[in-house]
Design a protein around this motif. Structure first.
Motif, PDB file in Angstrom:
ATOM      1  N   MET A  96      51.972  50.258  36.787  1.00 62.43           N
ATOM      2  CA  MET A  96      50.815  50.917  37.376  1.00 62.43           C
ATOM      3  C   MET A  96      49.520  50.270  36.912  1.00 62.43           C
ATOM      4  O   MET A  96      48.582  50.112  37.705  1.00 62.43           O
ATOM      5  CB  MET A  96      50.836  52.407  37.006  1.00 62.43           C
ATOM      6  N   THR A  97      49.455  49.898  35.641  1.00 64.36           N
ATOM      7  CA  THR A  97      48.245  49.256  35.124  1.00 64.36           C
ATOM      8  C   THR A  97      48.011  47.924  35.806  1.00 64.36           C
ATOM      9  O   THR A  97      46.898  47.604  36.240  1.00 64.36           O
ATOM     10  CB  THR A  97      48.359  49.052  33.601  1.00 64.36           C
ATOM     11  N   ARG A  98      49.065  47.117  35.927  1.00 60.58           N
ATOM     12  CA  ARG A  98      48.938  45.823  36.592  1.00 60.58           C
ATOM     13  C   ARG A  98      48.495  46.000  38.045  1.00 60.58           C
ATOM     14  O   ARG A  98      47.620  45.276  38.535  1.00 60.58           O
ATOM     15  CB  ARG A  98      50.262  45.062  36.549  1.00 60.58           C
ATOM     16  N   GLN A  99      49.078  46.950  38.740  1.00 57.57           N
ATOM     17  CA  GLN A  99      48.738  47.161  40.142  1.00 57.57           C
ATOM     18  C   GLN A  99      47.288  47.612  40.286  1.00 57.57           C
ATOM     19  O   GLN A  99      46.580  47.180  41.205  1.00 57.57           O
ATOM     20  CB  GLN A  99      49.687  48.189  40.747  1.00 57.57           C
ATOM     21  N   SER A 100      46.845  48.467  39.372  1.00 51.91           N
ATOM     22  CA  SER A 100      45.460  48.954  39.428  1.00 51.91           C
ATOM     23  C   SER A 100      44.473  47.821  39.205  1.00 51.91           C
ATOM     24  O   SER A 100      43.473  47.689  39.924  1.00 51.91           O
ATOM     25  CB  SER A 100      45.246  50.057  38.378  1.00 51.91           C
ATOM     26  N   ILE A 101      44.740  46.987  38.203  1.00 50.32           N
ATOM     27  CA  ILE A 101      43.844  45.868  37.908  1.00 50.32           C
ATOM     28  C   ILE A 101      43.880  44.853  39.038  1.00 50.32           C
ATOM     29  O   ILE A 101      42.844  44.308  39.443  1.00 50.32           O
ATOM     30  CB  ILE A 101      44.229  45.214  36.572  1.00 50.32           C
ATOM     31  N   ARG A 102      45.062  44.605  39.581  1.00 51.04           N
ATOM     32  CA  ARG A 102      45.183  43.675  40.711  1.00 51.04           C
ATOM     33  C   ARG A 102      44.363  44.172  41.897  1.00 51.04           C
ATOM     34  O   ARG A 102      43.672  43.393  42.565  1.00 51.04           O
ATOM     35  CB  ARG A 102      46.641  43.518  41.111  1.00 51.04           C
ATOM     36  N   GLY A 103      44.422  45.476  42.164  1.00 47.33           N
ATOM     37  CA  GLY A 103      43.656  46.035  43.263  1.00 47.33           C
ATOM     38  C   GLY A 103      42.159  45.901  43.038  1.00 47.33           C
ATOM     39  O   GLY A 103      41.406  45.567  43.962  1.00 47.33           O
ATOM     40  N   PHE A 104      41.709  46.143  41.798  1.00 49.62           N
ATOM     41  CA  PHE A 104      40.286  46.010  41.470  1.00 49.62           C
ATOM     42  C   PHE A 104      39.833  44.572  41.648  1.00 49.62           C
ATOM     43  O   PHE A 104      38.793  44.295  42.265  1.00 49.62           O
ATOM     44  CB  PHE A 104      40.046  46.465  40.030  1.00 49.62           C
ATOM     45  N   ILE A 105      40.613  43.632  41.114  1.00 47.58           N
ATOM     46  CA  ILE A 105      40.256  42.217  41.207  1.00 47.58           C
ATOM     47  C   ILE A 105      40.203  41.768  42.665  1.00 47.58           C
ATOM     48  O   ILE A 105      39.271  41.077  43.089  1.00 47.58           O
ATOM     49  CB  ILE A 105      41.267  41.359  40.414  1.00 47.58           C
ATOM     50  N   SER A 106      41.196  42.165  43.441  1.00 52.95           N
ATOM     51  CA  SER A 106      41.250  41.761  44.847  1.00 52.95           C
ATOM     52  C   SER A 106      40.073  42.312  45.640  1.00 52.95           C
ATOM     53  O   SER A 106      39.501  41.623  46.487  1.00 52.95           O
ATOM     54  CB  SER A 106      42.567  42.220  45.475  1.00 52.95           C
ATOM     55  N   ALA A 107      39.700  43.563  45.346  1.00 53.62           N
ATOM     56  CA  ALA A 107      38.645  44.218  46.108  1.00 53.62           C
ATOM     57  C   ALA A 107      37.260  43.696  45.766  1.00 53.62           C
ATOM     58  O   ALA A 107      36.420  43.506  46.646  1.00 53.62           O
ATOM     59  CB  ALA A 107      38.706  45.727  45.880  1.00 53.62           C
ATOM     60  N   PHE A 108      37.004  43.456  44.482  1.00 56.42           N
ATOM     61  CA  PHE A 108      35.642  43.146  44.055  1.00 56.42           C
ATOM     62  C   PHE A 108      35.397  41.665  43.783  1.00 56.42           C
ATOM     63  O   PHE A 108      34.261  41.208  43.843  1.00 56.42           O
ATOM     64  CB  PHE A 108      35.295  43.957  42.800  1.00 56.42           C
ATOM     65  N   CYS A 109      36.449  40.909  43.507  1.00 58.12           N
ATOM     66  CA  CYS A 109      36.270  39.479  43.217  1.00 58.12           C
ATOM     67  C   CYS A 109      36.752  38.582  44.356  1.00 58.12           C
ATOM     68  O   CYS A 109      36.307  37.452  44.476  1.00 58.12           O
ATOM     69  CB  CYS A 109      37.009  39.097  41.932  1.00 58.12           C
ATOM     70  N   ASP A 121      26.499  36.124  27.071  1.00 61.76           N
ATOM     71  CA  ASP A 121      25.459  36.986  26.528  1.00 61.76           C
ATOM     72  C   ASP A 121      25.519  38.411  27.079  1.00 61.76           C
ATOM     73  O   ASP A 121      24.586  39.196  26.899  1.00 61.76           O
ATOM     74  CB  ASP A 121      24.075  36.398  26.816  1.00 61.76           C
ATOM     75  N   ARG A 122      26.637  38.768  27.729  1.00 61.72           N
ATOM     76  CA  ARG A 122      26.734  40.101  28.317  1.00 61.72           C
ATOM     77  C   ARG A 122      28.057  40.746  27.949  1.00 61.72           C
ATOM     78  O   ARG A 122      29.083  40.077  27.804  1.00 61.72           O
ATOM     79  CB  ARG A 122      26.623  40.023  29.848  1.00 61.72           C
ATOM     80  N   ASN A 123      28.020  42.089  27.791  1.00 58.58           N
ATOM     81  CA  ASN A 123      29.238  42.841  27.514  1.00 58.58           C
ATOM     82  C   ASN A 123      29.834  43.443  28.778  1.00 58.58           C
ATOM     83  O   ASN A 123      30.955  43.943  28.763  1.00 58.58           O
ATOM     84  CB  ASN A 123      28.945  43.968  26.520  1.00 58.58           C
ATOM     85  N   THR A 124      29.087  43.405  29.864  1.00 57.09           N
ATOM     86  CA  THR A 124      29.563  43.980  31.112  1.00 57.09           C
ATOM     87  C   THR A 124      30.231  42.917  31.976  1.00 57.09           C
ATOM     88  O   THR A 124      29.965  41.722  31.851  1.00 57.09           O
ATOM     89  CB  THR A 124      28.387  44.603  31.902  1.00 57.09           C
ATOM     90  N   ILE A 125      31.104  43.391  32.867  1.00 58.03           N
ATOM     91  CA  ILE A 125      31.820  42.501  33.782  1.00 58.03           C
ATOM     92  C   ILE A 125      31.062  42.445  35.105  1.00 58.03           C
ATOM     93  O   ILE A 125      30.680  43.479  35.663  1.00 58.03           O
ATOM     94  CB  ILE A 125      33.254  43.001  34.003  1.00 58.03           C
ATOM     95  N   VAL A 126      30.850  41.235  35.594  1.00 59.21           N
ATOM     96  CA  VAL A 126      30.139  41.026  36.855  1.00 59.21           C
ATOM     97  C   VAL A 126      31.137  40.484  37.879  1.00 59.21           C
ATOM     98  O   VAL A 126      31.669  39.383  37.703  1.00 59.21           O
ATOM     99  CB  VAL A 126      28.983  40.017  36.678  1.00 59.21           C
ATOM    100  N   PRO A 127      31.447  41.240  38.934  1.00 57.85           N
ATOM    101  CA  PRO A 127      32.403  40.746  39.935  1.00 57.85           C
ATOM    102  C   PRO A 127      31.930  39.439  40.565  1.00 57.85           C
ATOM    103  O   PRO A 127      30.832  39.356  41.093  1.00 57.85           O
ATOM    104  CB  PRO A 127      32.443  41.886  40.960  1.00 57.85           C
ATOM    105  N   ARG A 128      32.761  38.427  40.477  1.00 55.39           N
ATOM    106  CA  ARG A 128      32.461  37.121  41.057  1.00 55.39           C
ATOM    107  C   ARG A 128      33.752  36.511  41.596  1.00 55.39           C
ATOM    108  O   ARG A 128      34.834  36.751  41.073  1.00 55.39           O
ATOM    109  CB  ARG A 128      31.866  36.170  40.004  1.00 55.39           C
ATOM    110  N   HIS A 129      33.601  35.705  42.619  1.00 56.50           N
ATOM    111  CA  HIS A 129      34.756  34.983  43.141  1.00 56.50           C
ATOM    112  C   HIS A 129      35.228  33.967  42.118  1.00 56.50           C
ATOM    113  O   HIS A 129      34.429  33.334  41.428  1.00 56.50           O
ATOM    114  CB  HIS A 129      34.393  34.274  44.444  1.00 56.50           C
ATOM    115  N   PHE A 130      36.548  33.828  41.993  1.00 56.65           N
ATOM    116  CA  PHE A 130      37.116  32.798  41.129  1.00 56.65           C
ATOM    117  C   PHE A 130      38.394  32.280  41.776  1.00 56.65           C
ATOM    118  O   PHE A 130      38.866  32.815  42.776  1.00 56.65           O
ATOM    119  CB  PHE A 130      37.403  33.351  39.719  1.00 56.65           C
TER     120      PHE A 130
END
Length: 221
Positions: A6-19, A161-170
């Motif tokens: 479930m954790t992998r699927q959730s992270i995969r969904g987040f990455i696919s949607a925002f990156c 220099d940042r602690n936050t994650i910024v969605p970017r294409h990779f």
């Protein structure tokens, strides 16, 4: 296992949607049996990305302090890293390094996938550094195929220099497996070096990085 999936699927969904990453070569991951993922290393998030996007589980090491934090934040971090299949390891201690290596061998003996960064630490200048020979030792000792991975652009997801994650294409490119004769632990240093250099050549072809002449060094404390 359910939490891990479930954790992998959730992270995969987040990455696919925002990156909206470009991912190629997943068909090169062996469908069964042990395998070693060897990747370049540009970002703190690289392990999580590989663990989430690969079709099979990949166990990476993570600093032990990620599993021992206090309070709500500590519990959340522990749950997260356990959820993606990370393995806690103490850094900088010889006994811990030996135990960590044994852990990797045990996982490969069980037919699982493991991940390793031959450079040892993140590249902060974008260059691809010389590979340390631990990956060659694992490949020759176990005979497990090595799956090279080239990451591009992951350093933009969390700038230094940042602690936050910024969605970017990779981009994540998975290369064809590299096979080495299984020799067991009794092989020469030149053989280990030759295997490691071959692996780094494959990573370089996938990542497109300029090569550095020496080893990468961790940042000063």
């Amino acid at each position: 296992m359910l939490i891990y999936s479930m954790t992998r699927q959730s992270i995969r969904g987040f990455i696919s949607a925002f990156c909206r990453p470009t991912v190629t070569g997943l068909e090169n991951v062996p469908e069964e049996g042990p395998f070693i993922v060897a990747s370049n290393h540009l970002s703190f998030l690289d392990s999580v990305i590989i663990q989430a996007l690969m079709p099979r589980g990949v166990a990476f090491f993570a600093k032990a302090e990620y599993f021992t934090g206090k309070g709500v934040k500590g519990k959340l971090m522990k749950a997260f890293f356990e959820g993606v299949g990370s393995i806690p390891v103490e850094r900088g201690e010889q006994a811990a390094s030996v135990a960590a290596l044994k852990t990797l061998l045990d996982l490969l003996d069980k037919g699982q996938g493991i991940g390793i960064y031959p450079e040892g630490t993140r590249s902060r200048d974008g260059l691809l550094y010389r590979g340390r020979t631990g990956v060659g030792w694992l490949a020759l000792t176990t005979g497990a195929p090595v799956v090279p991975v080239g990451l591009r652009g992951t350093e933009r997801l969390q700038p230094a220099d940042r602690n936050t994650i910024v969605p970017r294409h990779f981009e994540m490119a998975v290369g064809e497996p590299l096979y080495f004769d299984k020799t067991g632990p009794d092989h020469s240093l030149p053989a280990r070096r030759e295997a490691t250099d071959r692996i780094m050549d494959a990573i370089a072809a996938l990542s497109g990085q300029e090569r550095a002449p020496g080893y990468n060094k961790p940042p000063a404390a």
